[in-house]
Design an enzyme around this catalytic site. Structure first.
Site, PDB file in Angstrom:
ATOM      1  CD  GLU A 449      -5.797  -8.791  -3.657  1.00  0.00           C
ATOM      2  OE1 GLU A 449      -5.893  -8.357  -2.489  1.00  0.00           O
ATOM      3  OE2 GLU A 449      -6.011  -8.080  -4.662  1.00  0.00           O
ATOM      4  CD  GLU A 454      -6.348  -5.603  -9.266  1.00  0.00           C
ATOM      5  OE1 GLU A 454      -7.008  -4.947  -8.454  1.00  0.00           O
ATOM      6  OE2 GLU A 454      -5.107  -5.728  -9.195  1.00  0.00           O
TER       7      GLU A 454
END
Length: 569
Positions: A449, A454
């Site tokens: 990932e 974020e």
């Protein structure tokens, strides 16, 4: 904000002419060296079965077709360095008018051995001379509005044998045995073959019932006598502090060619010298109470009966060129382009509280932005963790998650998006990537990932950039945070990764946040799983273990605005 600079798109279009040398006809073979060889391509026409392998399968009725853009490439791995003397291109109607044929020793640095700007399509038989393990067709101009498409790409090599004096990987996909192996819920199918599959996300481990003892061992049959020059071990945390590298002609009588008494785990590379058909790591002392486990056991040298490993993707070129983008310049209310994105529908992971709809919450605003809108909206019949505001286990929020999986994915490049994040407590907008193989049976985090952005509503001034892999994930992921001293949701910000075979550099608004080096990760944290295709995800989550849930102060609806997403290679 949305206008691409035309000059940038044109950079690198100029090519220095290269004079092709005539082939040495008497020495040039007629066999097709590319037949069923490992092959990769810059892209495949979205939604089509026209894969790269179809251009080297010997079937004149199957073909490779690219995405509808320039440039494109098709790369063949011949398995070893060869003298190359020509190629035959059998084009479909969507041919290239301008292209180069190139050779490379490593799949990264390329030498142009033939080029044209007046390609006519049809069957083109090209003579040239060159040397390399890899051959690439690099197209720069299409003849039609479609992509470029080949029925067959045949390569001719010299009639002599490939050079045998250069070190190569001998152990890939060879038969392996071990003292024991693990096969349970914690490590299903962790057979010795998993250490030899050239996949850093799979591993061999000794049995939990019989293998947590000393000694243990893992052995590989190279198929023929080999001169062994290097052994690479990538350890799981269950590593050996004491072990011996051994060779054997028969698989029964062993000669130790290297001994270790202070093994450190992680990645260890040993220069050795030995001869044999079989190579064994004889494990004599465990580092802890568990058994032994290896992500990778690689043997290099000459001889043997090697199987070429899967080809690695080339690094991005210089200068970078735009190969894919979505600018979202459509009328207000337009849903995401189905040719580029698909929605993921249903509940999320990580104790999230939203239900992702079938694009009901994803639409353009008419001002050049894609909107991912989080709403306080009940989805009857759904099940989410209990919402602390309502006390209900029925999903109380809806939002959007769109992904490029099945439409487009990339290995390496510059991937960026200009985003204005949502805010308020309990919101979790993200721009990230996952390995394609997560939909092919590879579980997270082994799939890998890459979190390009974020943002947590409860931390308005910060944004996170992180990678997760099989030995570093969740709170142990590798990354960093940038605090800009003001709320990210007040303006658009450019979130970017620059990614190649050596590592990944993350940046926000042109400021480098962290550079993650592949070799350092392998030597200190665990295997690197970022040398394969990844797809893009955009989502605006509500709640979750990390951001925490909304509360009475949380304001809905909340919009995450995406000005553009662009990929350069």
């Amino acid at each position: 904000m949305k206008r691409l600079i035309t000059a940038f798109a044109l950079l690198g279009a100029l090519v220095v002419p290269v004079t092709a040398q005539p082939a040495r006809a008497a020495e040039c073979g007629t066999a097709n060296a590319a037949l069923n060889a490992p092959v990769t391509a810059s892209s495949v026409e979205p939604g089509s079965p026209f894969t790269a392998a179809s251009a080297v399968d010997g079937n004149a009725g199957t073909r490779w077709s690219s995405a509808f853009s320039d440039p494109q490439w098709l790369r063949v791995d011949l398995g070893a360095s060869r003298e190359i003397c020509g190629a035959t291109l059998t084009w479909e109607a969507a041919h290239a008018t301008a292209f180069q044929l190139q050779t490379s020793a490593d799949g990264t640095e390329w030498t142009t051995v033939h080029q044209t700007t007046t390609g006519t399509g049809g069957v083109q038989d090209v003579a040239f001379t060159g040397t390399g393990r890899y051959v690439r067709l690099h197209t720069t101009a299409r003849a039609t509005q479609y992509g470029v498409s080949l029925w067959e790409f045949a390569i001719r090599t010299g009639t002599g044998n490939p050079p045998g004096g250069s070190e190569r990987l001998l152990s890939y996909d060879k038969p392996a045995t071990a003292s024991s192996f693990q096969d349970d819920g914690a490590c299903p199918g962790c057979t010795p073959a998993k250490a030899l599959d050239f996949n850093p996300a799979t591993r061999w481990a000794t049995s939990t019932t019989t293998g947590w003892v000393d000694p243990g061992w893992i052995s590989v049959d190279l198929g023929a006598t080999a001169q062994v020059s290097k052994v690479v071990l990538q350890w799981d945390p269950a590593f050996a502090t004491g072990f011996e590298i051994q060779t054997s002609a028969t698989g029964s009588n062993w000669t130790t060619i290297h001994a270790v008494t202070n093994g450190t785990g992680f990645k260890q590379t040993f220069t050795v010298s030995g001869t044999g058909r079989y190579v064994r790591v004889n494990l004599t002392k465990r580092s802890g109470q568990y058994g032994y486990s290896l992500w990778e056991f690689q043997v290099y040298g000459t001889g043997g009966n090697p199987t070429p490993p899967p080809a690695r993707a080339p690094d991005p070129g210089t200068p970078l060129r735009l190969v894919w983008s979505d600018e979202f310049n459509t009328p207000a209310g337009t849903k995401p382009d189905a040719g580029k994105w698909r929605p993921e529908v249903g509940t999320g992971q990580n104790a999230e509280l939203q239900y992702y709809t079938d694009n009901d919450n994803a639409f353009t605003d008419g001002a050049g932005n894609m909107v991912l809108e989080a709403r306080r909206q009940v989805t009857p019949g759904s099940a989410c963790p209990v919402d602390p505001v309502s006390g209900s286990g029925t999903c109380q929020y809806t939002s959007a998650r769109i992904i490029t999986e099945g439409r487009a994915s990339w290995t390496y490049g510059r991937i960026e998006a200009n985003i204005k994040v949502s805010g308020t407590k309990g919101l979790w907008p993200a721009f990230w990537m996952l390995g394609d193989d997560i939909f092919q049976g590879t579980p997270w985090p082994a799939s890998g990932e890459i979190d390009i952005m974020e943002h947590l509503g409860r931390e308005p001034n910060t944004a996170y950039q992180t990678i997760h892999g099989p030995a570093y994930y969740g709170g142990g992921g590798i990354g960093d945070v940038r605090d800009i001293g003001r709320d990210y949701r007040d303006a658009f910000h450019l979130f970017r990764v620059d990614w190649n075979s050596r590592g990944i550099t993350f940046s926000i608004d042109g400021v480098t946040v962290i550079t993650i080096d592949k070799a350092t990760v392998e030597a200190t944290r665990g295997p690197w799983v970022f040398d394969k295709p990844f797809f893009i995800l955009l989502n605006n989550a509500v709640g979750g273990d990390w951001p925490g849930p909304p509360d009475a102060t949380t304001v809905f609806p909340q919009r995450m605005l995406v000005d553009y997403v662009r990929v350069y290679q």
